[in-house]
Design a protein around this motif. Structure first.
Motif, PDB file in Angstrom:
ATOM      1  N   HIS A 120      10.599  -0.920   4.279  1.00 41.34           N
ATOM      2  CA  HIS A 120      10.183   0.403   4.737  1.00 41.34           C
ATOM      3  C   HIS A 120      10.293   0.506   6.263  1.00 41.34           C
ATOM      4  O   HIS A 120      10.786   1.527   6.794  1.00 41.34           O
ATOM      5  CB  HIS A 120       8.742   0.658   4.294  1.00 41.34           C
ATOM      6  CG  HIS A 120       8.163   1.931   4.821  1.00 41.34           C
ATOM      7  ND1 HIS A 120       8.427   3.164   4.270  1.00 41.34           N
ATOM      8  CD2 HIS A 120       7.332   2.163   5.879  1.00 41.34           C
ATOM      9  CE1 HIS A 120       7.793   4.097   4.959  1.00 41.34           C
ATOM     10  NE2 HIS A 120       7.109   3.511   5.933  1.00 41.34           N
ATOM     11  N   TRP A 150       8.565  -5.365   0.600  1.00 43.26           N
ATOM     12  CA  TRP A 150       8.578  -3.907   0.512  1.00 43.26           C
ATOM     13  C   TRP A 150       8.261  -3.275   1.870  1.00 43.26           C
ATOM     14  O   TRP A 150       8.957  -2.349   2.323  1.00 43.26           O
ATOM     15  CB  TRP A 150       7.567  -3.461  -0.540  1.00 43.26           C
ATOM     16  CG  TRP A 150       7.274  -1.988  -0.511  1.00 43.26           C
ATOM     17  CD1 TRP A 150       8.169  -0.960  -0.410  1.00 43.26           C
ATOM     18  CD2 TRP A 150       5.980  -1.376  -0.574  1.00 43.26           C
ATOM     19  NE1 TRP A 150       7.531   0.248  -0.420  1.00 43.26           N
ATOM     20  CE2 TRP A 150       6.168   0.033  -0.526  1.00 43.26           C
ATOM     21  CE3 TRP A 150       4.684  -1.880  -0.700  1.00 43.26           C
ATOM     22  CZ2 TRP A 150       5.118   0.932  -0.568  1.00 43.26           C
ATOM     23  CZ3 TRP A 150       3.640  -0.986  -0.766  1.00 43.26           C
ATOM     24  CH2 TRP A 150       3.856   0.393  -0.697  1.00 43.26           C
ATOM     25  N   ARG A 151       7.201  -3.770   2.532  1.00 42.54           N
ATOM     26  CA  ARG A 151       6.821  -3.167   3.809  1.00 42.54           C
ATOM     27  C   ARG A 151       7.884  -3.415   4.883  1.00 42.54           C
ATOM     28  O   ARG A 151       8.143  -2.529   5.710  1.00 42.54           O
ATOM     29  CB  ARG A 151       5.458  -3.707   4.271  1.00 42.54           C
ATOM     30  CG  ARG A 151       4.280  -3.401   3.357  1.00 42.54           C
ATOM     31  CD  ARG A 151       4.257  -1.949   2.918  1.00 42.54           C
ATOM     32  NE  ARG A 151       4.213  -1.030   4.044  1.00 42.54           N
ATOM     33  CZ  ARG A 151       4.515   0.257   3.960  1.00 42.54           C
ATOM     34  NH1 ARG A 151       4.910   0.773   2.815  1.00 42.54           N
ATOM     35  NH2 ARG A 151       4.442   1.035   5.034  1.00 42.54           N
ATOM     36  N   GLU A 173      -0.622  -2.831  10.196  1.00 43.11           N
ATOM     37  CA  GLU A 173       0.311  -1.705  10.208  1.00 43.11           C
ATOM     38  C   GLU A 173      -0.441  -0.371  10.198  1.00 43.11           C
ATOM     39  O   GLU A 173      -0.059   0.583  10.878  1.00 43.11           O
ATOM     40  CB  GLU A 173       1.244  -1.786   8.998  1.00 43.11           C
ATOM     41  CG  GLU A 173       2.269  -0.658   8.947  1.00 43.11           C
ATOM     42  CD  GLU A 173       3.093  -0.660   7.670  1.00 43.11           C
ATOM     43  OE1 GLU A 173       3.850   0.308   7.468  1.00 43.11           O
ATOM     44  OE2 GLU A 173       2.980  -1.617   6.868  1.00 43.11           O
ATOM     45  N   GLN A 174      -1.523  -0.326   9.424  1.00 45.11           N
ATOM     46  CA  GLN A 174      -2.270   0.915   9.268  1.00 45.11           C
ATOM     47  C   GLN A 174      -3.458   1.039  10.223  1.00 45.11           C
ATOM     48  O   GLN A 174      -4.075   2.110  10.308  1.00 45.11           O
ATOM     49  CB  GLN A 174      -2.769   1.021   7.825  1.00 45.11           C
ATOM     50  CG  GLN A 174      -1.650   1.047   6.796  1.00 45.11           C
ATOM     51  CD  GLN A 174      -2.147   0.887   5.377  1.00 45.11           C
ATOM     52  OE1 GLN A 174      -3.311   0.558   5.139  1.00 45.11           O
ATOM     53  NE2 GLN A 174      -1.269   1.104   4.402  1.00 45.11           N
ATOM     54  N   GLN A 193      -0.467  -5.423   6.345  1.00 42.97           N
ATOM     55  CA  GLN A 193      -0.635  -4.005   6.031  1.00 42.97           C
ATOM     56  C   GLN A 193      -1.839  -3.422   6.776  1.00 42.97           C
ATOM     57  O   GLN A 193      -1.793  -2.269   7.225  1.00 42.97           O
ATOM     58  CB  GLN A 193      -0.791  -3.827   4.532  1.00 42.97           C
ATOM     59  CG  GLN A 193      -0.654  -2.392   4.071  1.00 42.97           C
ATOM     60  CD  GLN A 193      -0.547  -2.270   2.564  1.00 42.97           C
ATOM     61  OE1 GLN A 193      -1.095  -3.085   1.827  1.00 42.97           O
ATOM     62  NE2 GLN A 193       0.165  -1.268   2.088  1.00 42.97           N
ATOM     63  N   TYR A 199       4.451 -10.008   7.994  1.00 47.21           N
ATOM     64  CA  TYR A 199       5.352  -9.702   6.884  1.00 47.21           C
ATOM     65  C   TYR A 199       6.501 -10.701   6.808  1.00 47.21           C
ATOM     66  O   TYR A 199       6.864 -11.175   5.727  1.00 47.21           O
ATOM     67  CB  TYR A 199       5.929  -8.297   7.045  1.00 47.21           C
ATOM     68  CG  TYR A 199       4.968  -7.166   6.813  1.00 47.21           C
ATOM     69  CD1 TYR A 199       3.902  -7.285   5.921  1.00 47.21           C
ATOM     70  CD2 TYR A 199       5.132  -5.947   7.473  1.00 47.21           C
ATOM     71  CE1 TYR A 199       3.021  -6.231   5.711  1.00 47.21           C
ATOM     72  CE2 TYR A 199       4.263  -4.886   7.267  1.00 47.21           C
ATOM     73  CZ  TYR A 199       3.207  -5.030   6.390  1.00 47.21           C
ATOM     74  OH  TYR A 199       2.347  -3.994   6.177  1.00 47.21           O
ATOM     75  N   LEU A 221       4.888  -7.583  -1.606  1.00 47.24           N
ATOM     76  CA  LEU A 221       4.347  -6.569  -0.711  1.00 47.24           C
ATOM     77  C   LEU A 221       4.986  -6.679   0.669  1.00 47.24           C
ATOM     78  O   LEU A 221       5.359  -5.668   1.277  1.00 47.24           O
ATOM     79  CB  LEU A 221       2.827  -6.714  -0.608  1.00 47.24           C
ATOM     80  CG  LEU A 221       2.138  -5.846   0.448  1.00 47.24           C
ATOM     81  CD1 LEU A 221       2.339  -4.365   0.136  1.00 47.24           C
ATOM     82  CD2 LEU A 221       0.641  -6.180   0.525  1.00 47.24           C
TER      83      LEU A 221
END
Length: 615
Positions: free
Chosen positions: A563, A559-560, A530-531, A527, A546, A556
């Motif tokens: 998405h 989910w990512r 990703e961000q 994450q 992931y 988590l």
């Protein structure tokens, strides 16, 4: 869908037991399934339960593995030849919910070490007529495990909050460093007596001297030999003390130079002490396992403790030798009155290093050693009693044995006694007593104690919530390589709890934990990539992390990934894969809010999750 009742934490179609079997063993598996159903234990048995599905066969298997309470692996020659069954076993192992039943005989060397650690029920006569008693015993064990793993019913708001707090202090006793099994990470240095990596036993004794590398001339005998050195060590000291305290006691009356001189002149107990010093890098002696092996080899004929320590070095491949030699050395040492030799032989069995003895035999060795005063054995025997490893599960006796070891000063036993009280395992749940024993273990530097004491300070379980204290204890555990502490400390650094935020350091900690096989850390690090927080934005790296965590059903990560596939970010847009990942994320939801969020996403994609009464 948004108004799901609070009691709905996971889809009610979840089964108690996933039966993992080779297709060639389906008839025997079917008999086991029938016995479980007769005992009101629901099962997922692919031969009967697999139906046409929009997600496909492999995805349904993943979903069922995710939601079950227990994975029952049916061991056989056929199963060992199947990559599918071994993959299912690995997932059960990762989730801490694997149990085995063996239906025929095979060479233990054919079984991966991670599976060889597990206790198993024997159904060896099933090539012919089934043994009803063996089957009843298996059903009883499975019923106990399922009941223990089912979430307790909610009775009130206060009870719900208490259960959620206890769940946050989740049962790390089921992670790979628990379950009594010495994980491969414990092989980085030495065994339980290691100076730096010491997950079990008393806190290591830190020496202040600078290590000095000794040359081969240290091992050259002197002529003429000196008179024997008088060491103030009793037979009991050699039998039960950890290596650092044993060396400290020897050095109270003589110097390391005198011990080295006596060792070179051929005195076996001095040779053993120099070997121990090299093994843990203490008392001005460099950490050198090869040198330790040479000195222990010299001392072994006259010293059972030296022979036992040497067997550990051979078994863990730190010095030359094969499994047969390690087994022989260990057996010879354990046949003496040396309690620690018995303990190390039992631990080698549980580490899968010497499968020639049974778990029952290993439990008897631990019981004998504990009775002789070895607190390391007491800690492990207590854990065996609590988890039913080689002995019938007995919570009351487990508590007695563990308490005795803790009161005798064993930091590992203190931490495990804290686990027993904190989670109500073998004793009534008592958060205050759990906090007391975690605090004692943490003060002695035990990695479990440090981690758990940090956690209960973070969530306010048995102590007042204190983020600053939590961060302090996590720091100490993280330095010892505890991956769970690294993960939780990283979360606090990301959020700025207990101090200033530090995203780059958080990313560094998460990478270390992910390298240690923490799927939670891999997902959170993904994450950050990703961000672009604390690290350069890198969607390809995020997807890689992931996918690694998703292999272990980390919510988590699932989910990512869902998405990213839904929106075509970093990967090609794929609605079906997004739906499949959202479904798996729902089955592994850590809380009700997350579960409801996944339900909404599935509904918006036109693939609502069907909820029906639990089988």
């Amino acid at each position: 869908m948004d108004d799901q009742p609070d009691s709905l934490v996971r889809p009610p179609e979840a089964r108690d037991v996933f039966v993992s079997h080779s297709s060639k063993d389906r008839e025997i598996a079917k008999r086991i399934v029938e016995a479980l159903k007769a005992a009101k234990i629901s099962t997922y048995f692919s031969t009967e339960d697999q139906r046409p599905s929009t997600v496909g066969y492999h995805e349904e298997i993943r979903l069922q593995l995710s939601q079950c309470c227990l994975v029952l692996g049916i061991q056989s020659r056929n199963a060992l030849r199947s990559d599918y069954t071994k993959a299912e076993w690995r997932r059960g192992h990762k989730k801490g919910k694997l149990l085995f039943a063996r239906i025929d005989s095979f060479d233990s060397d054919e079984l991966d070490l991670i599976f060889d650690k597990y206790h198993f029920a024997r159904l060896m006569d099933w090539d012919g007529a089934p043994d009803d008693q063996e089957l009843r015993n298996l059903v009883d064990v499975i019923r106990d495990e399922v009941e223990r793993r089912r979430p307790p019913p909610e009775t009130s708001k206060d009870a719900t909050r208490a259960a959620q707090s206890a769940a946050d202090v989740k049962e790390r006793a089921e992670r790979d460093k628990e379950a009594f099994q010495l994980s491969s990470s414990a092989d980085v240095r030495s065994h339980a007596d290691s100076k730096d990596a010491n997950p079990i036993g008393p806190a290591p004794v830190t020496t202040k001297a600078t290590p000095t590398v000794r040359s081969a001339e240290d091992e050259t005998p002197l002529t003429p030999p000196d008179p024997p050195l008088a060491l103030t060590l009793a037979p009991r000291d050699w039998s039960v003390l950890n290596l650092a305290p044993l060396l400290d006691k020897a050095l109270q009356s003589v110097s390391i130079a005198q011990i080295r001189r006596a060792a070179r002149s051929g005195q076996s107990d001095a040779q053993a002490l120099i070997g121990f010093a090299h093994l843990i890098g203490a008392a001005d002696v460099s950490h050198d396992e090869a040198a330790a092996g040479r000195w222990l080899e010299k001392a072994a004929p006259a010293s059972p403790r030296a022979k036992a320590e040497l067997s550990w070095l051979v078994a863990t491949k730190r010095v030359e030798g094969d499994r047969a030699r390690a087994d022989r050395l260990s057996a010879e040492a354990a046949a003496t009155d040396c309690a620690r030799a018995k303990t190390l032989r039992a631990l080698l069995r549980h580490a899968g290093r010497i499968p020639s003895i049974s778990f029952q035999s290993a439990a008897r060795l631990l019981e004998e050693a504990a009775g002789a005063g070895d607190t390391l054995a007491g800690m492990h025997f207590g854990w065996s009693l609590l988890n039913g490893i080689g002995v019938r599960r007995n919570g009351a006796r487990a508590h007695e044995v563990m308490r005795n070891a803790a009161q005798a000063g064993d930091a590992g036993a203190m931490a495990r006694l804290g686990v027993m009280y904190a989670f109500g395992r073998g004793v009534p749940r008592d958060s205050a007593k759990g906090a007391h024993w975690f605090r004692q273990a943490a003060k002695l530097g035990d990695s479990w104690g440090l981690f758990y004491f940090g956690m209960i300070n973070e969530v306010g379980f048995g102590v007042a919530r204190d983020a600053i204290e939590a961060r302090k204890w996590y720091e100490k555990a993280a330095r010892l390589g505890d991956k769970d502490a690294q993960f939780r400390l990283a979360r606090m650094l990301i959020d700025g709890r207990g101090g200033v935020a530090d995203l780059p350091r958080a990313a560094e900690l998460l990478q270390r934990a992910a390298d240690g096989d923490s799927e939670e850390a891999a997902a959170l690090l993904g994450q950050l990539y990703e961000q672009g927080r604390g690290v350069p934005r890198n969607l390809a790296k995020a997807v890689e992390l992931y996918e690694s965590a998703a292999e272990d059903d980390e919510a988590l990560a699932l989910w990512r990934l869902a998405h990213l596939y839904e929106n075509g970010q970093g990967v090609a847009r794929d609605r079906d894969r997004a739906i499949a990942y959202y479904r798996r994320a729902a089955f592994n939801a850590p809380d009700k809010e997350f579960f409801a969020q996944m339900l909404r996403r599935l509904r918006d994609l036109g693939a609502p999750l069907r909820l029906s009464s639990r089988n």
